[in-house]
Design a protein around this motif. Structure first.
Motif, short mmCIF file in Angstrom:
data_model
loop_
_atom_site.label_atom_id
_atom_site.label_comp_id
_atom_site.label_asym_id
_atom_site.label_seq_id
_atom_site.Cartn_x
_atom_site.Cartn_y
_atom_site.Cartn_z
N GLU A 1 -43.14 1.54 34.92
CA GLU A 1 -44.26 2.43 34.48
C GLU A 1 -45.95 2.45 35.71
O GLU A 1 -46.81 2.09 35.37
N ASN B 1 -42.23 7.70 36.24
CA ASN B 1 -41.62 8.91 35.59
C ASN B 1 -42.49 9.91 35.77
O ASN B 1 -43.91 9.88 34.93
N ASP C 1 -43.42 12.46 32.78
CA ASP C 1 -44.12 11.56 31.29
C ASP C 1 -44.89 11.74 31.28
O ASP C 1 -46.04 11.95 32.22
N GLN D 1 -49.19 9.91 32.25
CA GLN D 1 -49.89 9.58 33.56
C GLN D 1 -50.76 10.10 34.36
O GLN D 1 -51.31 10.67 34.39
N TYR E 1 -37.90 16.12 24.95
CA TYR E 1 -37.37 14.77 25.48
C TYR E 1 -36.12 14.89 26.40
O TYR E 1 -35.12 15.66 25.12
#
Length: 320
Positions: free
Chosen positions: A150, A194, A197, A200, A259
């Motif tokens: 991440e 990602n 998401d 971020q 989600y």
């Protein structure tokens, strides 16, 4: 030649290399194997040993980037196997387990390269004796891979810190007046990201120029079914028709819900449904088991439980 200077009269009883060995030996050195650099062999081992169905193209591009001296960015939605696949490829490439660095916005060099133990620094000074090596430095010394998970959750300062490591394959610790360099090909880096998401950040052009980006996407239904079958380990059988309906559910949720369940969620859903059936003394999972398992796997956001219920009712004709 070791690039290090100590304060006059200071005797260091344990080097950074010795500390790395003592801290990380149980994780890395005790699980060594012969490095795997052949694409076909790596793909086969990923399937047989790691139970990961990885597209040969993904493996080939990753290996090609390593051979060209470039780190790789696995980018795509959550649950598509980026972290697990990246860690496995790095481990096979180096012949040693990779180290994982999970990012957050407050990550800095002290969390990934090393820091000085406050009490030891007061007693011995800022030298190797009081320095505690962290995973990025340890991986370089041990010649193994690093998965930076991440990366978009980190700040720009942290990303800039990595540029010199990526470009020069070295880590400079000014306080020790020492330069650590990668000594082999085992030290490689895979980043995961990602971009869709929450919470971020953006990746700078300077960072993106230095990495090879490999996109990850949700697999087609047929492939997702194979992934579930490969990782399914419950005693109760899972009917192919039931599995097909489960994959229909997750694909509908990927369109309707905030989600979006990934293949990892589908695998977990199937495994829990199978265990529910076994606990109830059945040899085969039933619709009831699947729907009940969905309530602990697919309910992620409180305000979206109704969406999940509606999709389950549409596909299975049964609400939780």
């Amino acid at each position: 030649m070791r690039e290090v200077l100590h304060e006059a009269g200071e005797q260091v009883s344990e080097s950074i290399e010795e500390k790395v060995a003592s801290i990380y030996a149980d994780v890395v050195e005790k699980h060594k194997r012969k490095p795997v650099r052949d694409v076909d062999k790596m793909t086969e081992i990923l399937k047989k040993e790691y139970r990961l169905l990885v597209d040969k193209k993904t493996v080939t591009l990753t290996v090609a980037a390593f051979l060209a001296g470039r780190p790789v960015l696995f980018e795509g939605p959550p649950g598509t196997g980026k972290t697990e696949i990246g860690e496995a490829i790095l481990s096979l490439w180096a012949g040693k387990p990779a180290l994982v660095i999970p990012c957050s916005e407050n990550y800095d060099e002290y969390r990934v390269i090393g820091d000085f133990h406050p009490l030891m620094a007061l007693r011995y000074g800022f030298n190797e004796k009081s320095f505690i090596p962290r995973p990025l430095l340890a991986a370089m010394i041990l010649d193994t891979g690093v998965l930076v998970d991440e990366i978009r959750r980190s700040n720009e300062e942290f990303q800039n810190l990595l540029l010199d490591v990526i470009d020069k394959r070295r880590i400079i610790v000014p306080e020790l007046r020492r330069v650590f360099r990668a000594k082999g090909e085992g030290f490689q880096v895979i980043f995961t990201s990602n971009p869709e998401d929450y919470a971020q950040g953006e990746l700078s052009d300077a960072f993106l120029r230095r990495v090879v980006r490999i996109p990850f996407n949700y697999p087609p239904p047929e492939l997702e079914a194979k992934i579930v079958r490969l990782r399914y380990d419950a005693d109760a059988e899972l009917d192919s028709g039931l599995l097909k309906s489960m994959i229909e559910v997750v694909n509908l949720l990927r369109q309707k819900a905030a989600y979006k369940p990934g293949p990892a969620d589908t695998v977990l859903w199937a495994r829990i449904a199978g265990r529910l059936a076994a606990l109830r003394g059945r040899r085969q999972a039933a619709v009831r088991d699947v729907v009940e398992a969905a309530t602990i796997v697919l309910y992620k956001r409180v305000n979206e439980e109704e969406i999940v219920d509606e999709v389950l009712e549409k596909v299975f004709g049964l609400r939780p």
